[in-house]
Scaffold this motif. Structure first.
Motif, PDB file in Angstrom:
ATOM      1  N   ILE A  42      -2.081  -6.198  -6.921  1.00 26.70           N
ATOM      2  CA  ILE A  42      -1.952  -7.518  -6.301  1.00 26.70           C
ATOM      3  C   ILE A  42      -0.577  -7.661  -5.650  1.00 26.70           C
ATOM      4  N   GLY A  43       0.478  -7.320  -6.395  1.00 25.01           N
ATOM      5  CA  GLY A  43       1.835  -7.431  -5.860  1.00 25.01           C
ATOM      6  C   GLY A  43       2.076  -6.503  -4.689  1.00 25.01           C
ATOM      7  N   GLY A  44       1.544  -5.283  -4.765  1.00 30.58           N
ATOM      8  CA  GLY A  44       1.697  -4.339  -3.653  1.00 30.58           C
ATOM      9  C   GLY A  44       0.977  -4.793  -2.409  1.00 30.58           C
ATOM     10  N   PHE A  45      -0.210  -5.365  -2.595  1.00 29.63           N
ATOM     11  CA  PHE A  45      -0.981  -5.849  -1.456  1.00 29.63           C
ATOM     12  C   PHE A  45      -0.280  -7.026  -0.782  1.00 29.63           C
ATOM     13  N   VAL A  46       0.128  -7.999  -1.581  1.00 30.72           N
ATOM     14  CA  VAL A  46       0.805  -9.176  -1.014  1.00 30.72           C
ATOM     15  C   VAL A  46       2.153  -8.767  -0.419  1.00 30.72           C
ATOM     16  N   SER A  48       2.960  -5.858   0.876  1.00 26.62           N
ATOM     17  CA  SER A  48       2.774  -5.145   2.140  1.00 26.62           C
ATOM     18  C   SER A  48       2.363  -6.100   3.252  1.00 26.62           C
ATOM     19  N   LEU A  49       1.636  -7.159   2.907  1.00 31.56           N
ATOM     20  CA  LEU A  49       1.298  -8.161   3.927  1.00 31.56           C
ATOM     21  C   LEU A  49       2.543  -8.904   4.393  1.00 31.56           C
ATOM     22  N   LEU A  50       3.407  -9.275   3.459  1.00 35.45           N
ATOM     23  CA  LEU A  50       4.619 -10.006   3.814  1.00 35.45           C
ATOM     24  C   LEU A  50       5.652  -9.108   4.484  1.00 35.45           C
ATOM     25  N   ASP A  55       2.999   1.221   3.927  1.00 31.66           N
ATOM     26  CA  ASP A  55       2.354   1.859   2.789  1.00 31.66           C
ATOM     27  C   ASP A  55       2.436   0.961   1.562  1.00 31.66           C
ATOM     28  N   MET A  56       1.278   0.612   1.036  1.00 33.91           N
ATOM     29  CA  MET A  56       1.204  -0.256  -0.127  1.00 33.91           C
ATOM     30  C   MET A  56       1.713   0.450  -1.385  1.00 33.91           C
ATOM     31  N   GLY A  63       8.315  -4.634  -4.053  1.00 33.24           N
ATOM     32  CA  GLY A  63       7.039  -4.264  -4.667  1.00 33.24           C
ATOM     33  C   GLY A  63       7.084  -4.365  -6.174  1.00 33.24           C
ATOM     34  N   ILE A  64       8.233  -4.015  -6.756  1.00 34.27           N
ATOM     35  CA  ILE A  64       8.382  -4.118  -8.208  1.00 34.27           C
ATOM     36  C   ILE A  64       8.354  -5.583  -8.627  1.00 34.27           C
ATOM     37  N   ILE A  65       9.081  -6.410  -7.910  1.00 32.20           N
ATOM     38  CA  ILE A  65       9.089  -7.840  -8.219  1.00 32.20           C
ATOM     39  C   ILE A  65       7.693  -8.427  -8.005  1.00 32.20           C
TER      40      ILE A  65
END
Length: 88
Positions: A42-46, A48-50, A55-56, A63-65
Motif C-alpha cells: 500500500i505504501g509503495g503504491f501510494v 510511487s503515485l505521489l 519503480d514501486m 517508501g519506508i515511511i
C-alpha cells in the motif's frame, strides 16, 4: 529485491507499526509479517503515485515511511474489525 528480503522488510515494518500503534495487538510473527508486507504494498503504491511513477519496489525513505503508514492503516482496520466481532 528478493522475496526473503521483502519478507524481512515486511516483518520490520510490521514491528514498527505495532510499536507505534497504541494498545496491545495480539498478532503472531506471521501476522506481523503479513501486516508489514501488505502495508509495504500500500505504501509503495501510494508513494510511487505521489513520486510521479517509477519503480514501486525501489527502496526509498518515502517508501519506508509510506510502508509504516500503510501497516498502521492495516492494524487500525484489523482492530476495528476485531472490536466489531466482539460486540456482536
Amino acid at each position: 529485491m528478493s522475496i526473503l528480503l521483502f519478507l524481512i522488510f515486511g516483518f520490520i515494518v510490521g514491528l514498527l507499526a505495532r510499536a507505534i500503534m497504541p494498545g496491545e495487538q495480539k498478532l503472531s510473527i506471521l501476522m506481523t509479517t503479513l501486516v508489514g508486507v501488505v502495508g509495504s504494498f500500500i505504501g509503495g503504491f501510494v508513494g510511487s503515485l505521489l513520486h510521479g511513477g517509477g519503480d514501486m519496489f525501489q527502496l526509498r525513505t518515502s517508501g519506508i515511511i509510506g510502508s509504516v503508514i500503510g501497516a498502521l492503516l492495516i492494524l487500525a482496520l484489523l482492530g476495528y474489525i476485531g472490536r466489531r466481532r466482539l460486540a456482536h
